[in-house]
Structure formats: structure tokens, C-alpha cells
Design an enzyme around this catalytic site. Structure first.
Site, PDB file in Angstrom:
ATOM      1  CD  GLU A   1      -0.312  -1.242   3.776  1.00  0.00           C
ATOM      2  OE1 GLU A   1       0.350  -2.132   2.381  1.00  0.00           O
ATOM      3  OE2 GLU A   1       0.803  -1.509   4.660  1.00  0.00           O
TER       4      GLU A   1
ATOM      5  CG  HIS B   1      -5.864  -5.659   1.150  1.00  0.00           C
ATOM      6  ND1 HIS B   1      -6.448  -6.092   2.406  1.00  0.00           N
ATOM      7  CD2 HIS B   1      -4.551  -5.690   1.761  1.00  0.00           C
ATOM      8  CE1 HIS B   1      -5.235  -6.306   3.003  1.00  0.00           C
ATOM      9  NE2 HIS B   1      -4.488  -6.401   2.858  1.00  0.00           N
ATOM     10  CD  GLU B   2      -2.063  -3.976  -1.178  1.00  0.00           C
ATOM     11  OE1 GLU B   2      -1.812  -3.150  -0.135  1.00  0.00           O
ATOM     12  OE2 GLU B   2      -2.116  -5.557  -0.639  1.00  0.00           O
TER      13      GLU B   2
ATOM     14  CG  HIS C   1      -3.016  -0.987   3.891  1.00  0.00           C
ATOM     15  ND1 HIS C   1      -3.266  -1.826   4.966  1.00  0.00           N
ATOM     16  CD2 HIS C   1      -2.979  -2.191   3.048  1.00  0.00           C
ATOM     17  CE1 HIS C   1      -3.109  -2.906   5.281  1.00  0.00           C
ATOM     18  NE2 HIS C   1      -2.918  -3.496   4.099  1.00  0.00           N
TER      19      HIS C   1
ATOM     20  CD  GLU D   1      -1.248  -5.589   6.207  1.00  0.00           C
ATOM     21  OE1 GLU D   1      -2.456  -6.135   5.287  1.00  0.00           O
ATOM     22  OE2 GLU D   1      -0.829  -5.037   6.258  1.00  0.00           O
TER      23      GLU D   1
ATOM     24  CG  ASP E   1       9.613 -10.125   6.439  1.00  0.00           C
ATOM     25  OD1 ASP E   1       8.536  -9.405   6.444  1.00  0.00           O
ATOM     26  OD2 ASP E   1      11.105  -9.902   6.219  1.00  0.00           O
TER      27      ASP E   1
ATOM     28  CE1 TYR F   1      -2.419  -8.822   5.117  1.00  0.00           C
ATOM     29  CE2 TYR F   1      -0.990 -10.190   6.509  1.00  0.00           C
ATOM     30  CZ  TYR F   1      -1.237  -9.005   5.418  1.00  0.00           C
ATOM     31  OH  TYR F   1      -0.471  -8.320   4.652  1.00  0.00           O
TER      32      TYR F   1
HETATM   33  N1  BES Z   1       1.251  -4.606   3.486  1.00  0.00           N
HETATM   34  C1  BES Z   1       0.571  -6.073   3.196  1.00  0.00           C
HETATM   35  C2  BES Z   1       2.147  -6.490   2.921  1.00  0.00           C
HETATM   36  C3  BES Z   1       2.940  -6.915   3.464  1.00  0.00           C
HETATM   37  C4  BES Z   1       2.322  -6.655   5.273  1.00  0.00           C
HETATM   38  C5  BES Z   1       4.353  -6.758   3.930  1.00  0.00           C
HETATM   39  C6  BES Z   1       3.624  -6.984   6.211  1.00  0.00           C
HETATM   40  C7  BES Z   1       5.349  -6.605   4.822  1.00  0.00           C
HETATM   41  C8  BES Z   1       5.089  -6.968   5.878  1.00  0.00           C
HETATM   42  C9  BES Z   1      -0.065  -6.082   1.573  1.00  0.00           C
HETATM   43  O1  BES Z   1      -1.376  -4.593   2.216  1.00  0.00           O
HETATM   44  C10 BES Z   1      -0.837  -7.154   2.057  1.00  0.00           C
HETATM   45  O2  BES Z   1      -1.331  -7.499   3.522  1.00  0.00           O
HETATM   46  N2  BES Z   1      -0.558  -7.468   1.382  1.00  0.00           N
HETATM   47  C11 BES Z   1      -1.304  -8.600   0.786  1.00  0.00           C
HETATM   48  C12 BES Z   1      -3.156  -8.462   0.302  1.00  0.00           C
HETATM   49  C13 BES Z   1      -3.959  -9.760  -0.036  1.00  0.00           C
HETATM   50  C14 BES Z   1      -4.583  -9.516   2.108  1.00  0.00           C
HETATM   51  C15 BES Z   1      -4.903  -9.432  -0.562  1.00  0.00           C
HETATM   52  C16 BES Z   1      -0.593  -9.737  -0.233  1.00  0.00           C
HETATM   53  O3  BES Z   1       0.168  -9.412  -0.267  1.00  0.00           O
HETATM   54  O4  BES Z   1      -1.629 -10.933  -0.376  1.00  0.00           O
HETATM   55 ZN    ZN Z   2      -2.454  -5.591   3.562  1.00  0.00          ZN
END
Ligand code: BES
Ligand code: ZN
Length: 610
Positions: free
Chosen positions: A279, A303-304, A307, A326, A381, A389
Site C-alpha cells: 500500500e 485491500h491496498e 490501507h 491488516e 517477517d 489479517y
Molecule cells: N502491507 C501488506 C504486505 C505486508 C505486510 C508486507 C506486512 C510486509 C509486512 C499488504 O497490504 C498485504 O496485506 N498484501 C496482501 C494482500 C491480500 C491480503 C489481499 C498480500 O500481499 O497477499
Molecule cells: Zn495489507
């Protein structure tokens, strides 16, 4: 006495609003950095970002040192501005901590108002991926992009890398003439043929939202304030796939208040992008793997975009509080999908998320299923899961059910307004919920129930258990089919297929696997989510006709969520493991550092090199 006092201070400190972020060496309570000026060269030959980072200093306590986060950076000089004049100063780079990197301490005396650091990133920077021309679709030009969340900004900028900080930034960036540079800032739709770009992000954002990409990018507008940046091969497909983005913005504004970031553009990354989406403000980074030519996976955009309220406007203060980003975003995402595409689709997406959560709850250490997770000094990570989520989302669905949608919507809108451009901890949101939701509407949710959601593992016994009528139909069909009948799939969407494949009995016969594949061409599915589900099942069932497709999939896609579960399944038996290692060795130069780290650990748990 001194010891006692410091213990007391630590206790007081951890009880106050700004609980210390364990993943940063920044000491915001002493000196913070509210504005950043970047002057950078993106050098593809050296796989290096180098130049200067200049910060304005805001002093809160008497202090003579500024501490920043760095990871694998080479720092060549530091300067301070005293009484309007730049002068050299001393700095020390501490030994690297395996997950936090190296603390950079800069002497700033008591009078300096600004600091400037001369530095260069390492070719192995964890927050950058460098692609050679051959690794791009166009094959003519190289490509690079950042992924700063959660703590990778420090691998390409020396920075107070904690989401408790908010800063504005300007940037001057030079790269190879002919390439386009974009950032999480005020991108122009016009390219600069010289390769020299300037950016400004006037709203204060947390460091993990600083983002950059450079490559052979073209742009296509979807509406007056939405455009897609992509390599030419996929530009038209992307603009078609995401045509509903302007409607998503309108819908979200109607529910939760104004979009506060001016433009909303999308950047389509190469397939090695390690996430579905990121996002980055004004410019969400998006995997090409969701471009299915039927708009079936556009919940990623919802989703994005969501955010822009939950995460970018109101931000988790530490990575223990990730559910505040999330969980809220997953909830808002699903509300957007319901508004635009109807209850049935939203229900299916929620139910699929719930199934993924249940799988994670089974496999995770119970302590890691707590929303306010204790990460300790592990890398954030390393503890990534569906818990922030979907458990976070279910918590909000639960509150919505208890208080009613109308009241809860009003509450959320007010929450986004009250906390706009602020970072918030779990303790703070708890207090806010009690004051603005629980107490004004007594008898609906107890504080004990709230605390169960926030601080206990697993799910409360009265948690929502999302289901879907459409999925129940799928299950009935499955029973008929397993007994030799016909499947009626004409009106099935991607979601129904995912539910079907994910819920096939694991003792399904080889004959039935082949029958499915023959009738529905699952091995060759162009939908990357369906292909993923099928390929995972094919590993479990040792269904060999899918092997070549599996190899191709692992060689061309680097989105970790699609790749890691396949390697994990392959690693379960020795023959598959050695096959997987061979594929991985071939694929890894094309994988992002994150995808490499995660899958290396899956395939070589003892750490052996080959
Ligand atoms: N911000 C996140 C990705 C992220 C979270 C990167 C924590 C590093 C640490 C992004 O918004 C996300 O949640 N992406 C998901 C989308 C899905 C839930 C629709 C993905 O990449 O799968
Ligand atoms: Zn996210």
C-alpha cells in the site's frame, strides 16, 4: 536506587502511549526526524542506491546523539548544520544484529538543526530487488523496486525505521536515461527522458511507506485521478482488470470519509514481487499474478486501497500491532467488495480467509496466534501469518454484529478522523474502543471479551464462523461428483473453484484427479490462485502430469504466498525435496531477497548450502 528508578522508568514507559518499538534503534523521545530530503542515484551497474539523506531534527530532550537504523549500508560521511552552516561530524556504525541491522549513532551536539548522511546500499539489500533486462518482460531495460515494510527501509536509507515516526519527504533521483522512476509520492504522468526525477510527499508517513521503483514503465489513465504504471506488455490488461478502482475509491469515501492522498495510482511489478500488493501511498505496488482477465482477484486492489485509511492514515505504532493495519484493512476490503460486487462474493472471500486462518491456527505456536503478538527480537517477517489479517478482521466483524452496522460504521469513520496521521498501539486502541464504543453502548461487549480478542491465543468460542451458501452448494456438488456424477460448474467463479479444490478429500483417487484435470484443465489454469491450489494438491497426491507446470510456476512466479506453500509441501518427502531444491537453485536468482530467505529456510532447514 538508580537501578530501581530505571526499572520504574521502563515500566512507566511501556505503560505509556508510545510503547518502545523493539525493532528499531531510534529514540524518538529524544530526537525525531520529521522531514527527509533524499538525493540519490539508482545505479544498475553496481546494484546500488547511493547519495545523501538529510533530516530536519526535532529535539524533545537534551541529547547530543541521533540514532538511526541501517542494514548493510556503507556510510562514508556525516554532517550537521549548526547556525545555518554545514560541518563534518563523527558517527559510529555498531556491529550488525541479525534481524535489526546496525545502529548508526551520529554526534549532533546540542545545537544542530539538521543532519546529512552520505551512504550507499549493498547489492544484497533486503529491501530492494534488482532485475537484469533478461529478467523483465521487455528484455531491453533493467528494473528495480523497493519493499520497505516492515523493517527494510533501513537497507536503502539510514532512517529512524519505526512506524511510530511520521515524516514528510522530498527526493531527487537520477538513473539511466530512458528509465522511469516512481515513488510513493507525487508522480507525474510525464516521463523525464533524462532519467532525472523529483518527488515530494507532503503528508507525514511512517518510514515503511517510503518506496521507489525504476524501469521501462509506461502509464495509462483509468480516470482523472487513477492511472496504471506498468511494463508495456501488461499495461492494457492491467488497466482493464482494475477499471473498478475509481468506484472503489468513491465507495470507501462514502463509508469512511475522504481519501486524503490526492492521486491513487497502481504500479504493476514484475512477477517476482514478493507480495500480492503493498500500500505505498499514492502508488500501490501490485503483483501481476492477480491479472486473471476476469477481474476475479481485484479484492487485492480493494485491500491496498483500504490501507489509505487503515494503515497509511492510522498506523500501527510497532510491528506487534500489525493487526491494527491488516485486520482493519481486511475488514474494509471486504466491505468494499460487498458494496461493489454484492454480499455473496464478499461472503465467499471472507469464508476463504477464515479457512486460511483456521489452517494457520492449527500449525502456529499458540503464542503466535495472539493479536498483540510478542515478537521479541525475531524478524517481523518471520512471524507473518493470517492472524493479524483474518483474526483482526473477525474481531471487527464481531464488533459490527454486536453493535449493529450503522453504529459501527459511524464509529469507524470517527476513528479514522480522530487518529488521522497518527500511529497507535494496541493499548491505545483498546482504550479508544472502551471510551467510544463499549461505554456509550453498555451491555453489548465486555472489556473482558475485548481483552480475550486482543491478548489470548486462538479464537473466542463466540467468534464469527463465516460460511457461504454458494460454498455449501459446491460441497453438495462435490459429494455427487465423488460418487461418479457430473459437476455443474458453468456458473462457478474463481472463489467456488478455490473452495472446491481446497476441500477435496485427501484420499481422492488418482483416477478422479485425472478426471478433474481432463474435464476442467486445472493444470493449465491461467488463474494463478486456482493453479496454486491445484498444484499444491498435485504434490500431496503425487499427480505427476502437473510436474512440468509446477516447475514452470516456481520458475516464473516469486510472490511468496504462492510459492512458499508449494516448496513446503515438496519438502515433506525426500524425492520431492531434491527435485524442489533443483528447481529452487535455478529459480532463486530471479527471486526477491524475502522469497529467497523464506524458501531457503524451507528447503535447507539445517542450513546446508546444497
Ligand atoms: N502491507 C501488506 C504486505 C505486508 C505486510 C508486507 C506486512 C510486509 C509486512 C499488504 O497490504 C498485504 O496485506 N498484501 C496482501 C494482500 C491480500 C491480503 C489481499 C498480500 O500481499 O497477499
Ligand atoms: Zn495489507
Amino acid at each position: 536506587m538508580k537501578r530501581f528508578l530505571s526499572v520504574l522508568l521502563v515500566l512507566l514507559w511501556s505503560a505509556t502511549a508510545t510503547a518502545q518499538d523493539q525493532h528499531s534503534y531510534a529514540q524518538l523521545e529524544r530526537i525525531s526526524t520529521p522531514h527527509l530530503e533524499l538525493d540519490l542515484v539508482v545505479d544498475f551497474e553496481q546494484k546500488q542506491v547511493r547519495g545523501t539523506a538529510e533530516y530536519r531534527l526535532q529535539r524533545h530532550q537534551a541529547a547530543t546523539a541521533l540514532t538511526l537504523d541501517t542494514s548493510e549500508l556503507t556510510v562514508t560521511a556525516a554532517e550537521i548544520k549548526v547556525a545555518g552552516k554545514w560541518q563534518a561530524t563523527t558517527f559510529t556504525l555498531a556491529e550488525a544484529h541479525p534481524s535489526l541491522g546496525s545502529k548508526l549513532t551520529i554526534e549532533v551536539g546540542t545545537e544542530a538543526t539538521e543532519v546529512r548522511i552520505h551512504y550507499a546500499s549493498a547489492p544484497t539489500a533486503s529491501g530492494l530487488q534488482w532485475l537484469s533486462p533478461a529478467q523483465t518482460a521487455g528484455k531491453q531495460h533493467p528494473f528495480m523496486f523497493s519493499q520497505s515494510q516492515p523493517i527494510h527501509a533501513r537497507s536503502w536509507i539510514p532512517i529512524q525505521d519505526t512506524p511510530a515516526l511520521r515524516l514528510t519527504y522530498n527526493a531527487k533521483v537520477r538513473t539511466k536515461p530512458g528509465l522511469r522512476v516512481v515513488m510513493s509520492a507525487d508522480n507525474s504522468l510525464e516521463p523525464e527522458p533524462s532519467g532525472s526525477y523529483e518527488f515530494s510527499m507532503p503528508q507525514p508517513i511512517p518510514p515503511y511507506l517510503i518506496a521507489i521503483a525504476a524501469g521501462d514503465l509506461e502509464v495509462k489513465s483509468i480516470s482523472a485521478n487513477v492511472a496504471v504504471f506498468a511494463e508495456a506488455y501488461i499495461l492494457a490488461d492491467a488497466a482493464w482488470e482494475f477499471a473498478d478502482t475509481p468506484a472503489m475509491i468513491e465507495t470507501t469515501e462514502a463509508m469512511y470519509g475522504p481519501y486524503r492522498w490526492d492521486r491513487y495510482d497502481l504500479l504493476i511489478l514484475p512477477p517476482s514481487f514478493p507480495f500480492g500488493g503493498m500500500e505505498n501511498p499514492r502508488l500501490s505496488f501490485i503483483t501481476p499474478t492477480v491479472i486473471a482477465k476476469d477481474r476475479s482477484l481485484v479484492n487485492l486492489i480493494a485491500h491496498e486501497l483500504a490501507h489509505s485509511w487503515s494503515g497509511n492514515l492510522v498506523t500501527n505504532a510497532t510491528w506487534r500491532d500489525l493487526w491494527i493495519n491488516e485486520g482493519f484493512t481486511s475488514y474494509v476490503e471486504n466491505r468494499i467488495m460487498e458494496e461493489l460486487f454484492g454480499v455473496e462474493r464478499a461472503q465467499m472471500e471472507l469464508a476463504l480467509g477464515y479457512q486460511d486462518l483456521l489452517a494457520d491456527l492449527e500449525s502456529l505456536d499458540p503464542a503466535d496466534t495472539i493479536m498483540h503478538i510478542d515478537i521479541g527480537l525475531r524478524h517481523p517477517d518471520e512471524v507473518f501469518s493470517q492472524v493479524p489479517y483474518v483474526k483482526g478482521q473477525l474481531f471487527l466483524v464481531y464488533l459490527e454484529q454486536q453493535f449493529g452496522r450503522q453504529l459501527f460504521d459511524q464509529f469507524l469513520k470517527q476513528y479514522f478522523a480522530d487518529w488521522a496521521f497518527k500511529s497507535i498501539t494496541t493499548a491505545q486502541i483498546r482504550a479508544y474502543l472502551i471510551e467510544h464504543l463499549l461505554e456509550p453502548n453498555p451491555g453489548k461487549v465486555s472489556v473482558a471479551k475485548l481483552d480475550e480478542w486482543l491478548y489470548q491465543p486462538g479464537l473466542p468460542t463466540d467468534a464469527p464462523q463465516p460460511s457461504s451458501d454458494a460454498f455449501e452448494q459446491v460441497e453438495r456438488q462435490m459429494q455427487i461428483w465423488l460418487k461418479g456424477g457430473q459437476l455443474r460448474t458453468a456458473d462457478w467463479t474463481t472463489h467456488e473453484w478455490l473452495h472446491f479444490i481446497n476441500n477435496l478429500p485427501l484420499d481422492i483417487s488418482a483416477v478422479n484427479m485425472a478426471r478433474l484435470d481432463r474435464e476442467f484443465g486445472l493444470t493449465q489454469s491461467n488463474n494463478n490462485e486456482i493453479a496454486h491450489a491445484w498444484l499444491k494438491l498435485s504434490i500431496i497426491k503425487k499427480y505427476q502430469p502437473a510436474r512440468e507446470r509446477l516447475r514452470d510456476y516456481l520458475l516464473t512466479i516469486g510472490r511468496n504466498k504462492l510459492v512458499a506453500p508449494l516448496y513446503r509441501e515438496l519438502a515433506k518427502n525426500p524425492a520431492d525435496l531434491s527435485w524442489a531444491r533443483a528447481v529452487y537453485e535455478q529459480a532463486k536468482t530471479g527471486y526477491h531477497p524475502l522469497t529467497q530467505t523464506v524458501n531457503q529456510a524451507i528447503l535447507y532447514p539445517q542450513g546446508e548450502a546444497q
